[in-house]
Design an enzyme around this catalytic site. Sequence first.
Site, PDB file in Angstrom:
ATOM      1  N   PHE A 196      -4.284  32.889   3.711  1.00  0.00           N
ATOM      2  CA  PHE A 196      -4.638  31.568   3.406  1.00  0.00           C
ATOM      3  C   PHE A 196      -5.345  30.985   4.424  1.00  0.00           C
ATOM      4  O   PHE A 196      -5.144  29.855   4.937  1.00  0.00           O
ATOM      5  CB  PHE A 196      -3.288  30.575   3.059  1.00  0.00           C
ATOM      6  CG  PHE A 196      -2.446  31.349   1.946  1.00  0.00           C
ATOM      7  CD1 PHE A 196      -2.729  31.223   0.474  1.00  0.00           C
ATOM      8  CD2 PHE A 196      -1.364  32.281   2.249  1.00  0.00           C
ATOM      9  CE1 PHE A 196      -1.945  31.700  -0.351  1.00  0.00           C
ATOM     10  CE2 PHE A 196      -0.775  32.639   1.436  1.00  0.00           C
ATOM     11  CZ  PHE A 196      -1.065  32.648   0.032  1.00  0.00           C
ATOM     12  N   CYS A 204      -6.596  -0.858   8.265  1.00  0.00           N
ATOM     13  CA  CYS A 204      -5.661   0.415   8.284  1.00  0.00           C
ATOM     14  C   CYS A 204      -5.436   0.892   9.736  1.00  0.00           C
ATOM     15  O   CYS A 204      -6.220   0.740  10.573  1.00  0.00           O
ATOM     16  CB  CYS A 204      -6.656   1.374   7.468  1.00  0.00           C
ATOM     17  SG  CYS A 204      -5.690   2.811   7.371  1.00  0.00           S
ATOM     18  N   GLU A 217      -8.807  34.445   2.014  1.00  0.00           N
ATOM     19  CA  GLU A 217      -8.919  33.191   1.571  1.00  0.00           C
ATOM     20  C   GLU A 217      -9.437  33.199   0.128  1.00  0.00           C
ATOM     21  O   GLU A 217     -10.190  33.891  -0.004  1.00  0.00           O
ATOM     22  CB  GLU A 217      -9.959  32.285   2.500  1.00  0.00           C
ATOM     23  CG  GLU A 217     -10.343  30.854   1.923  1.00  0.00           C
ATOM     24  CD  GLU A 217      -8.994  30.026   1.524  1.00  0.00           C
ATOM     25  OE1 GLU A 217      -8.976  29.153   0.793  1.00  0.00           O
ATOM     26  OE2 GLU A 217      -8.295  29.977   2.382  1.00  0.00           O
ATOM     27  N   CYS A 261       1.260   4.249   3.644  1.00  0.00           N
ATOM     28  CA  CYS A 261       2.448   4.264   4.548  1.00  0.00           C
ATOM     29  C   CYS A 261       4.015   3.956   4.034  1.00  0.00           C
ATOM     30  O   CYS A 261       3.673   3.062   3.056  1.00  0.00           O
ATOM     31  CB  CYS A 261       1.934   3.562   5.728  1.00  0.00           C
ATOM     32  SG  CYS A 261       0.805   3.951   6.628  1.00  0.00           S
ATOM     33  N   CYS A 287       3.231  22.699   4.590  1.00  0.00           N
ATOM     34  CA  CYS A 287       3.113  21.037   4.183  1.00  0.00           C
ATOM     35  C   CYS A 287       4.183  20.668   3.321  1.00  0.00           C
ATOM     36  O   CYS A 287       4.219  19.510   2.813  1.00  0.00           O
ATOM     37  CB  CYS A 287       1.637  20.756   3.749  1.00  0.00           C
ATOM     38  SG  CYS A 287       1.139  21.676   2.270  1.00  0.00           S
ATOM     39  N   CYS A 301       0.852  -1.211  -0.059  1.00  0.00           N
ATOM     40  CA  CYS A 301      -0.105  -0.046  -0.091  1.00  0.00           C
ATOM     41  C   CYS A 301       0.805   1.165   0.166  1.00  0.00           C
ATOM     42  O   CYS A 301       1.872   1.351   0.664  1.00  0.00           O
ATOM     43  CB  CYS A 301      -0.866  -0.133   1.281  1.00  0.00           C
ATOM     44  SG  CYS A 301      -1.972   1.493   1.438  1.00  0.00           S
ATOM     45  N   ASP A 332      -0.517  29.955   6.008  1.00  0.00           N
ATOM     46  CA  ASP A 332      -0.587  28.554   5.747  1.00  0.00           C
ATOM     47  C   ASP A 332      -1.079  28.245   4.379  1.00  0.00           C
ATOM     48  O   ASP A 332      -1.955  27.768   4.052  1.00  0.00           O
ATOM     49  CB  ASP A 332      -1.719  28.030   6.669  1.00  0.00           C
ATOM     50  CG  ASP A 332      -1.868  26.432   6.953  1.00  0.00           C
ATOM     51  OD1 ASP A 332      -1.152  25.779   6.166  1.00  0.00           O
ATOM     52  OD2 ASP A 332      -2.802  26.157   7.171  1.00  0.00           O
TER      53      ASP A 332
END
Length: 388
Positions: A261, A131, A278, A57, A346, A54, A320
């Site tokens: 954001f 999971c 936004e 992960c 991120c 998978c 962000d």
Amino acid sequence: MNELIVRIAARGDGVTDSGRHVAFGVPGDALLEDGALAPGPHHQEPPCRHFHECGGCQLQHADDEAYRGYLVSRVETALAQHELAAEIREPHLSPPRSRRRATLRALKEGKGAVIGFNAAKSHQIVDMRECHILRPELFTLIAPLRALLATLLPARRTAEVHMTLVDQGADLLLKGVDPDGLDAIEALNEFAGANAIARLAIDRGLGPETMFEPDAATVTLSGTAVAFPSGGFLQATEDGERALVDSVAQVCAGARTADLFSGLGTFALAVGARYAAEASRDAAAALKRAAPTMALEHRDLYRRPLDTKELSSFDAVILDPPRAGAEEQIAALAASRVSRIAYVSCNPATFSRDARILVDGGYKLDWVKPVGQFRWSTHVELAAAFSR
């Protein structure tokens, strides 16, 4: 001669001190002369039967200490590429079975359907039978969804399943599903009612169409209920959200703050921001309804970033942005007099690029806190503090 694995590379391979990449290696493992991998003290037994197959992960074979080290290394490496360094705070790890949102893929296969994450580096779908990252409330829907989609999808047709836990339960958006006729629509509604779904929407290619929603779907952010748009964005785990909010709040304490954001207001509501911007019309409208006294603007900050005059009204700014970073807005901030910046990212690579611009503009990068919301994946999030 045996070689030790000394670090984990960005995509999850172990790396020896000579630079060799070894699949499923973690620091402390040994690469033997015959090419075999001898597990070390930080190599654990992957808990899920689907690991190695998978793509959800990549690092279940790394224990928590090795995984924290990976998060720190990703941030340090990204910063070093731009000749930057900073205090790296203790990483936050979300626990197993804590993900409250996910996007899965489904495929009609024979008389049934398969549903799950894509296999690593493949479009093949791994049919999810267990999971260890999803919240149990979401995982319990997999088997009923498999049965539902087997009746709705044409042969060999794929679909996407967007799952998010909201205040009322599971919010589902099915993309690529086109219910044909009364029986199909009744099947959708029966599924939603039987499984206590908060909202069920479909997207035939023209945007979400709500099929079932007994009560308006909301998410509670810092004590405020905010309407949740179908397919909207929410931090992946509740504890990860708290870690990010706490970090941002430290930077913005007592300041006149703008949240750029802003999304649904995860940070704006937490710190009592005076202003938020936004680009998503639905998110901006939801935040405005939830916080009518906050100055809020529906604004694309890539095309129209706040300029130095607009920024002069604020002591602190929260950023962000999406994975692409915020280069246009960062350039304006670098030329501004804003004294504090809380940057949530991120993507360590674009964060570090933007950090270089801020440092060149006179800011100091005070600290960075890695956050591992996507447990056992190579996806790294962070919160950072800048000051001048």
